[in-house]
Write a protein that holds these residues in place. Structure first.
Motif: not given
Length: 650
Positions: A258-263
């Motif tokens: 993926v291009d981004a991660v929500l953590d």
């Protein structure tokens, strides 16, 4: 030159052509970078500009510390006459960036006269910067005109030459700056790192034991459900992100492609909930957005709304009216119902007989707290049909799944998950194939970003013999969830049914390299090997599953009997089949798999007897009759055509 570089706000006017800021006609001194900052803010005034985005637009690829941007904003505020505590032009959005809030009018072009005082001319070509610190250096001209009184006879020639030089410089500067502003606008419109895919990792619990960490998983699951409605964003499903709970976010992002991660993390203290969340770009680890909620986090529904809205805003995603509505949809406003639903999803995503039982109980508890919770009804339907293969009365489980799906649709006809569940029941149990296609197509249309909807529709098309259509749909599903070991075998399904065993083997082999111990992949790969005639490989895999998973031992015995018979070893096949049925000791024997074994042995009477049992019990595999290549020994028998007719496949 940009389409419109003339703007007015208050007493101020921006002349983008000549790169001037004027107040009541008076030119105000600004450094080139400060002017660029102002122009970008004004042009993008409809939204918040993130600090990183603004710095990229002004400085391009040059590495500059954030202090350089902060200094420019300070210079602009002083120039515009803003007071310390009241910002009528530029507002700081804490933790994010800046927004220009004054009313702006797009103005017509005018000729602006510049008065050059006395005989001094300063031409500033570009500003000096300290590349290491990001501090602006002293402003010095690269060229100075030291005007001395020339002899009378040379004065006219000097003026001509000077005028020509000034015009040449002005022309070059105009061309360079027009091109640069155009590039700046292009960077804003098309950021260099556009986010096309996202993984929402399970929120780490700072209070609950890991084995009961359903709150953080539930919150992530709801956010995934909401964000999957955005057509421009591929969001990895919960089943794929679960294994990365507690892992390094960047590595998880790379593994999930993926291009981004929500953590995020979640902490429950009595009745209070504290949540910290950040959106991170995987390519460089850059934080795109961060949020911390403490006092107001008790309302979990407001929290879900806030995070969903902020993520789409941070990614600069343009949402349609329907997408905006679906993201903000309040699935339930009952705290107890939501917590029970979150617990049910936690258990459902861990599958297994015990997991399904706990999931069913949790979803039922959620519906007792909120009987209008449509998403919980859809989840209940899904849990029923997934658990149907592990219960004795499959028909009863599927009937309950159908009732739950219909209730979900009655409450919310726009819920893709509900239409998916009803479509699955229609073609795997009711054998109402036209209705199944209608429901599954509706689910895909409502939410193209839902991998389950795409996967089930692709599987339906394969069972109808529409292999090319199936492959196209399943490829879209795979793009949404490229690393899921649970759904990967489904993506190879049409290749197996159409006889392209090499492609089916290749797909399952790739996933087996990622999840070498997952029985579902091992079984599917073994089936493909047997169909291709590579019997030794198939037998080794079936034996491996039988030895490692007691719950699958009986079914693996049936598949081994089928494989031995297909290989021509009828003695071993008959012995294996007899032992398998004997060891069932009254337990449930899968009719379809038993029919395959007897068919491969040439005992057609027994094969059709078991298929009739499967028909009476409405076994889901009966939907495979039309296309399953393993049924070839039975197809010429008149009883097969009759069975196809009764199932609705002819």
């Amino acid at each position: 030159m940009p389409a419109n570089s003339f703007y007015e706000f208050g007493k101020f006017r921006i002349d983008g052509r000549k790169r001037l800021l004027l107040r009541d006609g008076e030119v105000l001194p600004l450094t080139p970078k400060a002017f660029d900052t102002l122009l970008v803010l004004v042009e993008q005034r409809a939204r918040v500009l993130e600090k990183d985005e603004l710095m990229t637009a002004v400085w391009g690829d040059t590495i500059v510390e954030e202090s350089g941007l902060t200094r420019n904003i300070s210079v602009l505020r002083k120039t515009l006459g803003e007071s310390k505590d009241e910002h009528q032009f530029i507002v700081t959005v804490p933790g994010r960036g800046y927004r220009f809030v004054a009313e702006v009018r797009e103005a017509a072009e005018e000729v602006t006269e510049l008065v050059v005082q006395e005989a001094k001319l300063r031409v500033v070509v570009e500003e000096e910067e300290d590349g290491e610190s990001g501090r602006l250096g002293e402003w010095e001209p690269r060229e100075r005109a030291l005007v001395e009184a020339p002899p009378p006879h040379a004065r006219q020639a000097t003026i001509v030459v000077a005028t020509a030089c000034v015009l040449l410089l002005a022309g070059a500067a105009y061309w360079w700056q027009a091109k640069r502003i155009s590039n700046l606008k292009s960077q804003i419109a098309n950021p260099p790192s556009i986010i096309h895919s996202l993984a929402v990792l399970p929120f780490k619990s700072l209070t609950a034991p890991a084995k009961e960490d359903y709150l953080g998983t539930g919150l992530a699951d709801v956010l995934i459900t909401r964000l999957s409605n955005v057509s421009a964003l591929a969001v990895r499903p919960t089943t794929s992100v679960l294994k990365f709970a507690g892992n390094d976010p960047l590595q998880a992002g790379r593994d999930l492609q993926v291009d981004a991660v929500l953590d995020g993390s979640i902490q429950q203290i009595g009745d209070r909930v504290r949540v910290t969340v950040r959106l991170v770009r995987v390519a460089d680890g850059q934080s795109l957005w961060a949020y911390q909620c403490d006092q107001q986090c008790n309302d979990v529904f407001t929290l879900q709304d806030t995070i969903s809205a902020k993520v789409t805003e941070a990614l600069a995603l343009k949402l349609s009216g329907n997408e905006r509505e679906r993201i903000a949809r309040p699935y339930s406003s009952n705290q107890a119902a939501w917590e029970a639903y979150a617990k049910g999803r936690y258990y459902r995503n861990r599958a297994g007989t015990e997991g399904y039982a706990k999931a069913l109980a949790s979803f039922q508890q959620a519906l007792q707290a909120d009987p209008k919770f449509a998403l919980a009804y859809a989840a209940l339907a899904e849990a029923y049909y997934w658990s149907s293969s592990s219960v004795t009365n499959m028909g009863e489980a599927m009937a309950k799944a159908k009732a739950a799906a219909q209730q979900a649709i009655a409450l919310d006809n726009e819920l893709a998950e509900a239409h998916t569940a009803l479509g699955v029941v229609h073609f795997m149990y009711d054998w109402q194939f036209a209705a199944a296609e209608q429901e599954l197509k509706r689910a895909v249309a409502l939410n193209p970003g839902l991998p389950d909807g795409q996967m089930w529709y692709g599987k339906y098309l394969a069972l109808m013999g529409r292999f090319d259509e199936s492959i196209a749909v399943l490829q879209r599903a795979a793009a949404l969830d490229p690393v899921s070991p649970l759904t990967a075998p489904e993506y190879t399904f049409p290749y197996f049914l159409k006889g392209d065993y090499a492609a089916a083997i290749a797909g399952n082999t790739r996933m087996l390299a990622i999840e070498p111990n997952l029985p579902q992949i091992q079984m599917n790969l073994a089936v493909c090997y047997a169909a291709k005639g590579e019997y030794a490989k198939a037998i080794a895999l079936f034996e491996r599953v039988r030895q490692n998973d007691a719950g699958l031992a009986m079914d693996m015995g049936l598949m081994l009997a089928y494989t031995y018979a297909s290989a021509g070893d009828h003695t071993t096949a008959e012995r294996t089949l007899k032992q398998t049925i004997a060891t069932a000791k009254g337990g449930y024997i899968y009719p379809y798999d038993a029919a395959l074994a007897y068919g491969a042995l040439g005992d057609l009477d027994q094969a059709f007897a078991w298929l009739e049992k499967g028909y009476q019990e409405r076994v889901d595999q009966m939907a495979w009759l039309k296309v399953d290549p393993r049924l070839k020994p039975l197809r010429r028998d008149p009883r097969f055509a009759d069975l196809l007719r009764r199932v609705g496949l002819s």
